[in-house]
Write an enzyme that holds these catalytic residues in place. Structure first.
Site, PDB file in Angstrom:
ATOM      1  N   GLU A 114       0.831  -1.208   0.000  1.00  0.00           N
ATOM      2  CA  GLU A 114       0.000   0.000   0.000  1.00  0.00           C
ATOM      3  C   GLU A 114       0.862   1.253   0.000  1.00  0.00           C
ATOM      4  O   GLU A 114       0.629   2.187  -0.771  1.00  0.00           O
ATOM      5  CB  GLU A 114      -0.915   0.001   1.236  1.00  0.00           C
ATOM      6  CG  GLU A 114      -1.838   1.199   1.307  1.00  0.00           C
ATOM      7  CD  GLU A 114      -2.755   1.273   0.113  1.00  0.00           C
ATOM      8  OE1 GLU A 114      -2.529   2.144  -0.766  1.00  0.00           O
ATOM      9  OE2 GLU A 114      -3.695   0.474   0.033  1.00  0.00           O
ATOM     10  N   ASP A 118       1.061   3.931  -3.146  1.00  0.00           N
ATOM     11  CA  ASP A 118       0.678   5.326  -2.967  1.00  0.00           C
ATOM     12  C   ASP A 118       1.796   6.279  -3.389  1.00  0.00           C
ATOM     13  O   ASP A 118       1.566   7.247  -4.123  1.00  0.00           O
ATOM     14  CB  ASP A 118       0.318   5.585  -1.497  1.00  0.00           C
ATOM     15  CG  ASP A 118      -0.948   4.874  -1.068  1.00  0.00           C
ATOM     16  OD1 ASP A 118      -1.731   4.471  -1.938  1.00  0.00           O
ATOM     17  OD2 ASP A 118      -1.158   4.717   0.155  1.00  0.00           O
ATOM     18  N   SER A 311      -7.099   1.953  -4.148  1.00  0.00           N
ATOM     19  CA  SER A 311      -5.898   2.499  -3.507  1.00  0.00           C
ATOM     20  C   SER A 311      -5.002   3.201  -4.511  1.00  0.00           C
ATOM     21  O   SER A 311      -4.236   4.091  -4.139  1.00  0.00           O
ATOM     22  CB  SER A 311      -5.096   1.382  -2.842  1.00  0.00           C
ATOM     23  OG  SER A 311      -5.585   1.096  -1.554  1.00  0.00           O
ATOM     24  N   ASP A 350     -17.157   9.672 -19.371  1.00  0.00           N
ATOM     25  CA  ASP A 350     -18.341   9.106 -18.724  1.00  0.00           C
ATOM     26  C   ASP A 350     -18.345   7.592 -18.918  1.00  0.00           C
ATOM     27  O   ASP A 350     -18.330   7.095 -20.043  1.00  0.00           O
ATOM     28  CB  ASP A 350     -19.601   9.729 -19.342  1.00  0.00           C
ATOM     29  CG  ASP A 350     -20.856   9.409 -18.543  1.00  0.00           C
ATOM     30  OD1 ASP A 350     -20.727   8.832 -17.449  1.00  0.00           O
ATOM     31  OD2 ASP A 350     -21.947   9.750 -19.020  1.00  0.00           O
ATOM     32  N   GLY A 364     -23.904  10.126 -17.031  1.00  0.00           N
ATOM     33  CA  GLY A 364     -23.811  11.016 -15.882  1.00  0.00           C
ATOM     34  C   GLY A 364     -23.272  10.301 -14.660  1.00  0.00           C
ATOM     35  O   GLY A 364     -22.597   9.268 -14.761  1.00  0.00           O
ATOM     36  N   ASP A 366     -22.935   7.925 -11.509  1.00  0.00           N
ATOM     37  CA  ASP A 366     -23.494   6.644 -11.079  1.00  0.00           C
ATOM     38  C   ASP A 366     -22.723   6.161  -9.869  1.00  0.00           C
ATOM     39  O   ASP A 366     -21.626   6.654  -9.556  1.00  0.00           O
ATOM     40  CB  ASP A 366     -23.473   5.609 -12.209  1.00  0.00           C
ATOM     41  CG  ASP A 366     -22.079   5.346 -12.764  1.00  0.00           C
ATOM     42  OD1 ASP A 366     -21.227   4.841 -12.021  1.00  0.00           O
ATOM     43  OD2 ASP A 366     -21.840   5.651 -13.952  1.00  0.00           O
TER      44      ASP A 366
END
Length: 463
Positions: A114, A118, A311, A350, A364, A366
């Protein structure tokens, strides 16, 4: 007093990364015999940034990206090798201890994955930004203290904070949620953007029924969902909702909060009704590549692996905000109202195909991918804080042209200098003076000769 915390030391949150599974030997053999079963591709973070049109002219220089980590650590040797493979300089990283937390790397099967995901994603899409990693214990108190420390850090001064840890709303006490949300609200008031992973377990978030992940469900953060990206350079071939639940490789989190009401800036987003009256906040707000089958190639504890999960999306968006801050010359701060404005629709890809279990993608916003993945070149101009006017780039003052050279005029005894201070001009003046002296001397000699002749002729006359 908002809350009494620190009495429960059980792990509060989980990291939201997914390591791509390696196909079994039999599956590899079968794949080699079929044209359709091509091994999944992976990307470096800069390749994903290219697909999302991050500007090449900005690097996040002058910005600091804060990263909250509830465990794990990084090794400088891994970072040096990784960024060298991308032809980038290793980032300047500061490890900040909160409540006794520290940079404690161990193995690739730990939270190190992790931490490295990052750092490597955020820093390679914003290579000019500095990185401050806030290590804290995995408790509700530690989580809150890390956010508070980061937003009030007058040394590193992060303008954006990335969080890739969380858990279902049902796993938090109301006191802890209230206190952590208050910290996020303070960040928004201070002009600090917080990006948060929306979870990797689909619409259930690993619980019973539909759940959303916290702190992604806080109305004071940017919740980041996941997609499966197929890109060729800067061209997106296709992009759908990340859902690999059938293969045991997760799916993007998303749904409707049972705790936080519908924010005003989501009023026109057609968020589904909450299951309880107190809820209403739709999750996520935005999305980006997260499917481990099209994941990010990173280096962790000496190993190269392909990793996905939401992540990866939180630091991706944190990098985008850092780049935007540099390009605008101001901190974007809390961007949610701006991105939900009607004029921002064209700044997103989109996503209209796929589902995360209970919710399906559509035109749009969701509950799978929010507004979509970014078209950064169109999005950044919309992120300027209210009332901010960019300082115009000053027009450089042109260098004046040198004065024209003066020509030598005929008939004059004194020659004018062509260029003041030059040796040639000075030499010409001296020569002119010498010539004048010679002429004057000749005249003097001629005059004295004539007088002698007159005197001589007068004497002869007397005799």
């Amino acid at each position: 007093m908002l809350a009494v915390l620190g009495l429960d030391n059980r792990p509060q949150a989980k990291p939201h990364f997914r390591v791509r599974k390696t196909p079994e030997p039999a599956a590899k053999a079968e794949a080699s015999t079929t044209a359709e079963a091509v091994a999944p591709s992976s990307y470096t973070p800069p390749q994903v940034a290219d697909a999302y049109q991050f500007p090449g002219s900005a690097s996040g220089a002058g910005q600091t990206i804060g990263i909250i980590e509830l465990g794990g650590g990084y090794r400088q040797a891994d970072l040096t090798a990784y960024f060298k493979s991308l032809s980038l300089a290793a980032p300047a990283i500061t490890a900040v201890s909160v409540d006794g937390g520290s940079n404690a790397p161990s193995t690739a099967s730990s939270a190190d994955t992790e931490v490295m995901l990052d750092i490597e994603v955020a820093s390679s899409v914003a290579p000019g930004a500095a990185i401050a990693v806030y290590f804290t214990p995995n408790t509700d108190q530690g989580f809150i203290d890390a956010i508070t420390t980061a937003i009030h850090d007058t040394t590193n001064k992060p303008s954006v904070i990335s969080i890739s840890w969380g858990g279902p709303e049902s796993s938090w006490t109301s006191q802890a949620m209230t206190a952590l949300d208050a910290a996020c609200q303070s960040a928004a008031a201070l002009g600090v953007t917080i990006t948060v992973a929306a979870g990797d377990n689909g619409s259930t978030d690993g619980g019973t029924g539909n759940n959303v992940d916290f702190p992604a469900s806080s109305p004071n953060v940017l919740a980041c969902g996941g997609t499966e990206l197929d890109a060729n350079g800067s061209t997106i071939v296709s992009e759908v909702v990340w859902n690999e639940l059938a293969n045991g490789e997760g799916a993007t989190g998303g749904g409707v909060s049972n705790v936080f009401p519908l924010p005003s800036w989501q009023a026109n987003a057609n968020v589904p009704a909450p299951s309880v009256k107190t809820g209403g906040r739709g999750v996520p707000d935005v999305a980006g590549n997260a499917d481990p089958t099209t994941g990010y190639s990173i280096q962790v504890d000496g190993q190269t692996m392909v990793v996905g999960g939401t992540s990866a999306v939180a630091p991706l968006w944190a990098g985008l905000v850092a780049v935007a801050n540099q390009q605008m010359g101001a901190q974007a701060g809390f961007i949610n109202p701006a991105i939900y404005a009607a004029k921002a629709a064209s700044a997103f890809n989109d996503i209209t195909q796929g589902n995360n279990g209970a919710f399906s993608a559509g035109p749009g916003w969701d509950a799978c991918t929010g507004l979509g993945s970014p078209i950064a070149s169109q999005l950044i101009p919309l992120l300027a804080p209210a009332g901010f006017t960019p300082t115009p780039t000053p027009t450089p003052t042109p260098t004046p042209a040198p004065p024209p050279k003066k020509k030598k005029k005929k008939g004059k005894k004194t020659i004018e200098v062509a260029s003041a201070g030059k040796k040639v001009g000075k030499k010409t003046e001296k020569e002119a003076a010498k010539k004048a002296e010679k002429k004057s001397a000749k005249k003097s000699k001629k005059g004295s000769g004539k007088k002698s002749d007159k005197k001589g002729s007068g004497k002869k006359k007397k005799k």
